[in-house]
Motif scaffolding. Structure first.
Motif, PDB file in Angstrom:
ATOM      1  N   UNK A   1      33.927 -26.946  62.806  1.00 52.42           N
ATOM      2  CA  UNK A   1      32.966 -27.755  63.214  1.00 52.42           C
ATOM      3  C   UNK A   1      33.418 -28.979  63.252  1.00 52.42           C
ATOM      4  N   UNK A   2      33.880 -28.816  61.679  1.00 55.56           N
ATOM      5  CA  UNK A   2      34.064 -30.337  61.425  1.00 55.56           C
ATOM      6  C   UNK A   2      35.443 -31.017  60.956  1.00 55.56           C
ATOM      7  N   UNK A   3      36.001 -29.784  61.038  1.00 55.31           N
ATOM      8  CA  UNK A   3      37.448 -30.347  61.782  1.00 55.31           C
ATOM      9  C   UNK A   3      38.444 -29.081  60.665  1.00 55.31           C
ATOM     10  N   UNK A   4      37.742 -28.418  59.809  1.00 51.89           N
ATOM     11  CA  UNK A   4      38.561 -28.013  58.461  1.00 51.89           C
ATOM     12  C   UNK A   4      39.177 -26.525  59.432  1.00 51.89           C
ATOM     13  N   UNK A   5      40.438 -26.502  59.713  1.00 55.18           N
ATOM     14  CA  UNK A   5      41.190 -25.563  60.922  1.00 55.18           C
ATOM     15  C   UNK A   5      40.738 -24.081  60.662  1.00 55.18           C
ATOM     16  N   UNK A   6      40.621 -23.300  61.593  1.00 56.47           N
ATOM     17  CA  UNK A   6      40.169 -22.296  61.091  1.00 56.47           C
ATOM     18  C   UNK A   6      41.927 -21.003  60.592  1.00 56.47           C
ATOM     19  N   UNK A   7      43.000 -21.710  61.068  1.00 55.20           N
ATOM     20  CA  UNK A   7      44.229 -21.335  60.182  1.00 55.20           C
ATOM     21  C   UNK A   7      43.929 -21.195  58.933  1.00 55.20           C
ATOM     22  N   UNK A   8      43.448 -22.173  57.893  1.00 57.13           N
ATOM     23  CA  UNK A   8      43.528 -22.042  56.761  1.00 57.13           C
ATOM     24  C   UNK A   8      42.725 -21.040  56.142  1.00 57.13           C
ATOM     25  N   UNK A   9      42.032 -19.648  56.663  1.00 61.03           N
ATOM     26  CA  UNK A   9      41.543 -19.390  56.121  1.00 61.03           C
ATOM     27  C   UNK A   9      42.799 -18.456  55.312  1.00 61.03           C
ATOM     28  N   UNK A  10      42.372 -18.147  53.855  1.00 58.99           N
ATOM     29  CA  UNK A  10      44.034 -17.045  53.345  1.00 58.99           C
ATOM     30  C   UNK A  10      45.023 -17.586  53.133  1.00 58.99           C
ATOM     31  N   UNK A  11      45.059 -19.100  53.123  1.00 60.75           N
ATOM     32  CA  UNK A  11      46.115 -19.410  53.482  1.00 60.75           C
ATOM     33  C   UNK A  11      46.251 -21.077  52.323  1.00 60.75           C
ATOM     34  N   UNK A  12      45.334 -21.683  51.901  1.00 61.17           N
ATOM     35  CA  UNK A  12      45.835 -22.630  52.006  1.00 61.17           C
ATOM     36  C   UNK A  12      44.239 -22.972  50.257  1.00 61.17           C
ATOM     37  N   UNK A  13      44.134 -23.738  49.177  1.00 61.25           N
ATOM     38  CA  UNK A  13      43.500 -23.223  48.474  1.00 61.25           C
ATOM     39  C   UNK A  13      42.386 -24.299  48.519  1.00 61.25           C
ATOM     40  N   UNK A  14      41.565 -24.980  47.336  1.00 63.42           N
ATOM     41  CA  UNK A  14      40.545 -26.457  47.261  1.00 63.42           C
ATOM     42  C   UNK A  14      40.471 -26.367  45.881  1.00 63.42           C
ATOM     43  N   UNK A  15      39.882 -27.656  45.295  1.00 62.82           N
ATOM     44  CA  UNK A  15      39.885 -28.352  43.818  1.00 62.82           C
ATOM     45  C   UNK A  15      39.108 -27.870  43.781  1.00 62.82           C
ATOM     46  N   UNK A  16      38.289 -27.338  42.622  1.00 63.50           N
ATOM     47  CA  UNK A  16      36.747 -27.581  42.372  1.00 63.50           C
ATOM     48  C   UNK A  16      37.027 -27.901  40.539  1.00 63.50           C
ATOM     49  N   UNK A  17      36.184 -28.917  39.927  1.00 64.86           N
ATOM     50  CA  UNK A  17      36.380 -28.518  38.846  1.00 64.86           C
ATOM     51  C   UNK A  17      37.385 -29.199  38.222  1.00 64.86           C
ATOM     52  N   UNK A  18      38.813 -29.350  38.600  1.00 62.59           N
ATOM     53  CA  UNK A  18      39.982 -29.689  38.359  1.00 62.59           C
ATOM     54  C   UNK A  18      40.639 -28.595  38.640  1.00 62.59           C
ATOM     55  N   UNK A  19      40.486 -26.961  38.973  1.00 63.23           N
ATOM     56  CA  UNK A  19      41.451 -25.989  39.102  1.00 63.23           C
ATOM     57  C   UNK A  19      40.548 -25.912  40.785  1.00 63.23           C
TER      58      UNK A  19
END
Length: 224
Positions: free
Chosen positions: A137-155
């Motif tokens: 709903x905000x533009x984080x595309x559905x196809x990203x699930x199980x395919x990309x990563x995010x950064x939290x605390x430098x990891x």
């Protein structure tokens, strides 16, 4: 009022200025349609003017902001590559837009348990997962699930399961992740800096399409 834990974008004035100086060395006409691809027509126009660009293509609703920056609006086809101006994948520019969010909650997930709609991810082992703000709903595309990563605390941690309308799920394992921690999808100075290229590969969409959708839907802040 926007929630402080909601997904949000920050546009770097410094990165825009550096990119504008680089592209202005060759002259030309910049493309500021779609509110400068979600970066904000006014702030981008100011950076271009300071760099020596004088003509842009812009939507009708943004012409006043462009004029205030001292630029002329033209109907001539743009000659400056927006990827270079905004630091998108495939260019040598500095990424000008950073997409971040927040950890909403953290819980344990046992081996064999599924995540999100239709359980497209089944935990291969006991782990911990974080519910993170930001969904299709905000533009984080559905196809990203199980395919990309995010950064939290430098990891870096993978998105698992389907991306939902307003949230997604991240496998954080044993990392010291807690509620309200910042999550970086792409941009910034950490390991997610150039992660937008992963978004392009995962979705088949161009960087201009991805940042344009995000910048138009989310709260936007201009930073140094």
């Amino acid at each position: 009022m926007t929630s402080p834990t909601a997904a949000r974008v920050a546009v770097s004035r410094g990165a825009l200025a550096a990119n504008a100086r680089r592209v202005a060395a060759h002259g030309g006409i910049a493309d500021l349609r779609r509110d400068a691809y979600g970066h904000g027509a006014g702030v981008v126009a100011s950076a271009l003017f300071d760099a020596g660009v004088r003509s842009v293509v812009a939507d009708e609703r943004d012409r006043e902001a462009v004029a205030r920056a001292g630029l002329a609006v033209t109907d001539v086809s743009p000659t400056i590559d927006p990827r270079a101006l905004f630091g998108l994948p495939g260019s040598a520019g500095e990424p000008a837009l950073r997409l971040s969010a927040s950890v909403l909650s953290v819980k344990r997930l046992r081996a064999g348990e599924g995540v999100s709609y239709n359980y497209t991810h089944i935990a291969p082992r006991d782990t911990r997962i974080a519910l993170v703000s930001g969904g299709f709903g905000q533009g984080v595309v559905r196809a990203l699930g199980n395919r990309v990563s995010v950064e939290i605390g430098g990891a870096v941690h993978p998105i698992v399961g389907r991306v939902a309308m307003d949230v997604c799920v991240v496998d954080v394992g044993a990392a010291p992740v807690a509620r309200f921690d910042e999550v970086v999808y792409f941009g910034g100075a950490g390991p997610a800096r150039h992660a937008l290229a992963e978004w392009e590969r995962a979705t088949g969409l161009r960087g201009t399409e991805l940042v344009g959708a995000l910048g138009l839907r989310l709260a936007r802040e201009v930073v140094a």
